[in-house]
Write a protein that holds these residues in place. Structure first.
Motif, PDB file in Angstrom:
ATOM      1  N   ALA A  27      79.888  18.538  90.328  1.00 37.68           N
ATOM      2  CA  ALA A  27      80.521  19.451  91.286  1.00 37.68           C
ATOM      3  C   ALA A  27      80.795  20.813  90.661  1.00 37.68           C
ATOM      4  CB  ALA A  27      81.816  18.839  91.819  1.00 37.68           C
ATOM      5  N   LEU A  28      81.282  20.806  89.423  1.00 31.53           N
ATOM      6  CA  LEU A  28      81.568  22.077  88.742  1.00 31.53           C
ATOM      7  C   LEU A  28      80.288  22.856  88.458  1.00 31.53           C
ATOM      8  CD1 LEU A  28      84.365  20.795  86.366  1.00 31.53           C
ATOM      9  CD2 LEU A  28      84.637  22.625  88.059  1.00 31.53           C
ATOM     10  N   ILE A  29      79.234  22.173  88.058  1.00 29.36           N
ATOM     11  CA  ILE A  29      77.960  22.847  87.800  1.00 29.36           C
ATOM     12  C   ILE A  29      77.415  23.465  89.079  1.00 29.36           C
ATOM     13  CG2 ILE A  29      75.533  22.433  87.203  1.00 29.36           C
ATOM     14  CD1 ILE A  29      76.601  20.399  85.110  1.00 29.36           C
ATOM     15  N   LYS A  30      77.545  22.761  90.196  1.00 32.32           N
ATOM     16  CA  LYS A  30      77.052  23.286  91.472  1.00 32.32           C
ATOM     17  C   LYS A  30      77.795  24.550  91.900  1.00 32.32           C
ATOM     18  CE  LYS A  30      76.638  20.441  94.861  1.00 32.32           C
ATOM     19  NZ  LYS A  30      76.748  19.317  95.794  1.00 32.32           N
ATOM     20  N   ILE A  31      79.075  24.632  91.610  1.00 27.87           N
ATOM     21  CA  ILE A  31      79.891  25.745  92.098  1.00 27.87           C
ATOM     22  C   ILE A  31      79.931  26.921  91.132  1.00 27.87           C
ATOM     23  CG2 ILE A  31      82.129  25.056  91.177  1.00 27.87           C
ATOM     24  CD1 ILE A  31      81.627  26.216  94.743  1.00 27.87           C
ATOM     25  N   ILE A  32      79.572  26.703  89.888  1.00 21.90           N
ATOM     26  CA  ILE A  32      79.794  27.715  88.854  1.00 21.90           C
ATOM     27  C   ILE A  32      79.050  29.024  89.115  1.00 21.90           C
ATOM     28  CG2 ILE A  32      77.991  27.166  87.170  1.00 21.90           C
ATOM     29  CD1 ILE A  32      80.303  27.151  85.090  1.00 21.90           C
ATOM     30  N   SER A  33      77.896  28.982  89.735  1.00 15.38           N
ATOM     31  CA  SER A  33      77.140  30.216  89.976  1.00 15.38           C
ATOM     32  C   SER A  33      77.654  30.984  91.194  1.00 15.38           C
ATOM     33  CB  SER A  33      75.654  29.900  90.166  1.00 15.38           C
ATOM     34  OG  SER A  33      75.481  29.113  91.318  1.00 15.38           O
TER      35      SER A  33
END
Length: 133
Positions: free
Chosen positions: A88-94
């Motif tokens: 979830a964090l990787i998906k939102i980071i950008s």
């Protein structure tokens, strides 16, 4: 892998997150530019309860054997939390602009802990030799 260190690190991380979210929910919402209302406040307080509960579970289980068939629910619970959280964090980071440095640190922590718990879950614990001196 030394699961005592892994469990201690995860317990401290979750405990710190739980305490911060518990005592500073309004400040967190302001920092993240989220509208403060009773529902978001309730969700942050429930998140805090989760972090504190999971943190104390990890702290209390740090001295036990974890991996393989030993304490499998604790290993899979941590794997699911840190694994799904990392995704979830990787998906939102950008897509995030506010507080990105905090999110990056949290993402790196979740990825590392997720990989460590995956290793623990899928491997048997190594035997500790009982050397008598």
């Amino acid at each position: 892998m030394n699961t005592k260190i892994l469990m201690t690190v995860s317990a401290v991380l979750l405990g710190v997150l739980g305490i911060v979210v518990s005592f500073l929910p309004e400040e967190i919402m302001t920092y993240l530019n989220v509208e403060s209302n009773p529902i978001t406040l309730l969700l942050l307080q429930l998140l805090s309860a989760f972090y504190l509960g999971f943190g104390i579970l990890n702290w209390m289980a740090k001295g036990t054997i974890i991996g393989g068939i030993y304490n499998r629910p604790i290993a899979i619970g941590n794997l699911m939390h840190f694994g799904v959280g990392a995704i979830a964090l990787i998906k939102i980071i950008s897509r995030i602009q506010i507080g990105s440095e905090t999110i990056i640190v949290l993402t790196v922590s979740y990825v590392i802990l997720g990989l460590c718990f995956a290793y623990v879950f899928f491997n048997n614990p190594s035997k500790v030799s009982d050397k008598k001196y």
